[in-house]
Design an enzyme around this catalytic site. Structure first.
Site, PDB file in Angstrom:
ATOM      1  N   LYS A  19     -12.214   0.262  -3.970  1.00 45.70           N
ATOM      2  CA  LYS A  19     -11.434   0.673  -2.796  1.00 45.70           C
ATOM      3  C   LYS A  19     -10.051   1.169  -3.209  1.00 45.70           C
ATOM      4  CE  LYS A  19     -10.372  -2.534   0.492  1.00 45.70           C
ATOM      5  NZ  LYS A  19      -8.924  -2.564   0.773  1.00 45.70           N
ATOM      6  N   ASP A 312      -7.582 -10.769  -3.655  1.00 38.66           N
ATOM      7  CA  ASP A 312      -8.603 -10.505  -2.623  1.00 38.66           C
ATOM      8  C   ASP A 312      -9.844 -11.374  -2.802  1.00 38.66           C
ATOM      9  OD1 ASP A 312      -6.951  -8.614  -1.499  1.00 38.66           O
ATOM     10  OD2 ASP A 312      -7.907  -6.919  -2.493  1.00 38.66           O
TER      11      ASP A 312
HETATM   12  C1  S3P Z   1      -4.236  -3.229  -2.928  1.00 35.58           C
HETATM   13  C2  S3P Z   1      -3.347  -4.194  -3.279  1.00 35.58           C
HETATM   14  C3  S3P Z   1      -3.431  -5.578  -2.800  1.00 35.58           C
HETATM   15  C4  S3P Z   1      -4.807  -5.914  -2.233  1.00 35.58           C
HETATM   16  C5  S3P Z   1      -5.340  -4.828  -1.350  1.00 35.58           C
HETATM   17  C6  S3P Z   1      -5.420  -3.509  -2.100  1.00 35.58           C
HETATM   18  C7  S3P Z   1      -4.027  -1.860  -3.440  1.00 35.58           C
HETATM   19  O1  S3P Z   1      -2.464  -5.760  -1.777  1.00 35.58           O
HETATM   20  O2  S3P Z   1      -4.751  -7.127  -1.520  1.00 35.58           O
HETATM   21  O3  S3P Z   1      -6.627  -5.159  -0.889  1.00 35.58           O
HETATM   22  O4  S3P Z   1      -4.959  -1.028  -3.360  1.00 35.58           O
HETATM   23  O5  S3P Z   1      -2.928  -1.586  -3.933  1.00 35.58           O
HETATM   24  P1  S3P Z   1      -0.940  -6.128  -2.125  1.00 35.58           P
HETATM   25  O6  S3P Z   1      -0.501  -5.124  -3.081  1.00 35.58           O
HETATM   26  O7  S3P Z   1      -0.175  -6.032  -0.858  1.00 35.58           O
HETATM   27  O8  S3P Z   1      -0.993  -7.526  -2.657  1.00 35.58           O
END
Ligand code: S3P
Length: 426
Positions: A19, A312
């Site tokens: 993702k 996550d």
């Molecule tokens: C993500 C960073 C994470 C993660 C999210 C995706 C990203 O969040 O929890 O599902 O793609 O940079 P945070 O950077 O806010 O911790």
């Protein structure tokens, strides 16, 4: 959706594309010159929201359901959208695109669903305002909807109070347009996909310790991006393979970037039988096939710098902990409270309903494993990672586990239930 105890899980599986990497491929492909081709793109609702936003910003993006073609127009090629941008449920879309919009010579309104409108945006409003952008939370509560008026940006050396790849990436993307080198220093290193992909597209990025630095105004060039399988999606099958009796699952082609592989380290720390095969360093992201077999697990302590590398995966780690011998303690994970749902509260509430021995803390949870779980009605809170975690719990519990709002897996893994079913030996 309902789940019951099963005999075993066996077979081979390919999880969908990562993702985080899929979002970044759309963003950097849009800012590059020429046609970027993305294969194994995650066709989940979050990444489709990113496509929708960039189309509204004037970028032609073709999606035949398999390959994505982005007709990038360079750093200065975005145009003022005629409609509000809607990031849906996606924090990554909201925060990263804000960094890009902060530098445009037009104004944009950016919003999202009910969950997004409760998530903290001050964490990006602050540094982007320091760089010179004018960003307002329209309701004045520090959340979306946001009104973003772009401006010529100043370079900053930002010390972030949180280890968040979304904050880091928002500032680094804004830094592409700044008047000098922009750096972000975090308490611990968060996922580094933005840095890796920027380099891959021709940008100049350096990292030292917990600091990442970007040079301004690179000439980004279109690339062919092959998205690895998402380790966050693989995590449900890793846990299921370890916990369901007599199981063996091979998960093919998963990204094992060291800023994302905390789940593998923690499972091994708990005594899991996991092996990595066909490790491939040939692209900018490392991949491997992950082989898991049923294992006896021990409780563990999870804290400090490993937390951002598995943030996550904590809901599914909580399920693992329920079936491990002894106590598992998770600390330094207050960020869980500001995800798609408050994942500390939601895990504690739902696992308690299933008779688990779990207590929430300010920054994590404490779980005493070895107490059997009983199926019940579980409210997913429309959080995809909660729904998938309790689907796995349901395969290990007495009675029926019914998950409400189970279709929310569409956010990151539309075929999750089908793929899980394909491994079941009844
Ligand atoms: C993500 C960073 C994470 C993660 C999210 C995706 C990203 O969040 O929890 O599902 O793609 O940079 P945070 O950077 O806010 O911790």
């Amino acid at each position: 959706m309902e789940f019951h105890k099963i005999k075993s899980l066996r077979g081979e599986i390919m999880v969908p594309g990562d993702k985080s990497i899929s979002h970044r491929a759309i963003m950097l492909g849009s800012l590059a010159e020429g046609t970027t081709e993305v294969t194994n793109f995650l066709q989940g609702a979050d990444c489709l929201s990113t496509i929708d936003c960039f189309r509204k910003l004037g970028i032609e993006i073709e999606n035949d359901g398999k390959t994505i073609r982005i007709h990038g127009k360079g750093l200065d090629g975005l145009k003022e959208p005629s409609a509000i941008l809607d990031a849906g449920n996606s924090g990554t879309t909201t925060r990263l695109i804000s960094g890009i919009l902060a530098a445009q010579n037009f104004e944009t309104t950016l919003t999202g669903d009910e969950s997004i409108q409760k998530r903290p945006m001050k964490r990006i409003i602050d540094p982007l305002s320091m760089m010179g952008a004018d960003i307002q939370s329209i309701k004045g509560n520090g959340c979306a909807p946001l009104k973003i008026k772009g401006a010529p940006l100043h370079a900053i050396d930002y010390v972030s109070p949180v280890a968040s790849a979304q904050v880091k990436s928002a500032v680094l993307l804004a830094g592409l347009y700044a008047d000098g080198k922009t750096s972000v220093t975090e308490p611990y290193v968060s996922r580094n996909h933005t840095e890796l992909m920027l380099k891959f597209f021709g940008g100049e990025v350096s990292t030292e310790g917990t600091t990442a630095t970007v040079s301004p105004r690179p000439k980004l060039e279109a690339r062919k991006v092959i998205v690895p399988g998402d380790i966050s999606s693989a995590a449900y099958f890793i846990a299921a393979g370890l916990l369901v009796p007599d199981s063996e699952i091979l998960i093919k082609n998963v990204g094992i970037n060291p800023t994302r592989d905390g789940i593998i380290k923690v499972c091994r720390q708990m005594g899991a039988n996991i092996s990595l095969e066909n490790i491939d360093h040939s692209g900018s992201e490392v991949t491997a096939d992950i082989l898991v077999r049923t294992s006896e697990l021990e409780g563990t302590v999870i804290e400090g710098e490993i937390i951002p590398t598995l943030i996550d995966e904590i809901p599914i780690i909580a399920i693992l902990a329920c079936f491990a011998n002894g106590r598992t303690v998770i600390r330094d994970a207050a960020e869980l409270k500001v995800k798609e749902s408050n994942r500390i509260d939601v895990m504690v509430k739902n696992l308690s309903l299933m008779n688990a021995k779990i207590a929430g803390t300010d920054d994590g949870m404490i779980i005493d494993g070895g107490h059997p779980l009983t199926g019940t009605v579980i409210d997913s809170n429309l959080d995809h990672r909660i729904a998938m975690s309790f689907a796995i719990a349901g395969l290990l519990s007495e009675g029926t586990t019914k998950i409400t709002g189970s279709e929310c897996v569409n956010i990151s893994y539309p075929d999750f239930y089908k793929d899980l079913d394909s491994l079941m030996c009844r």
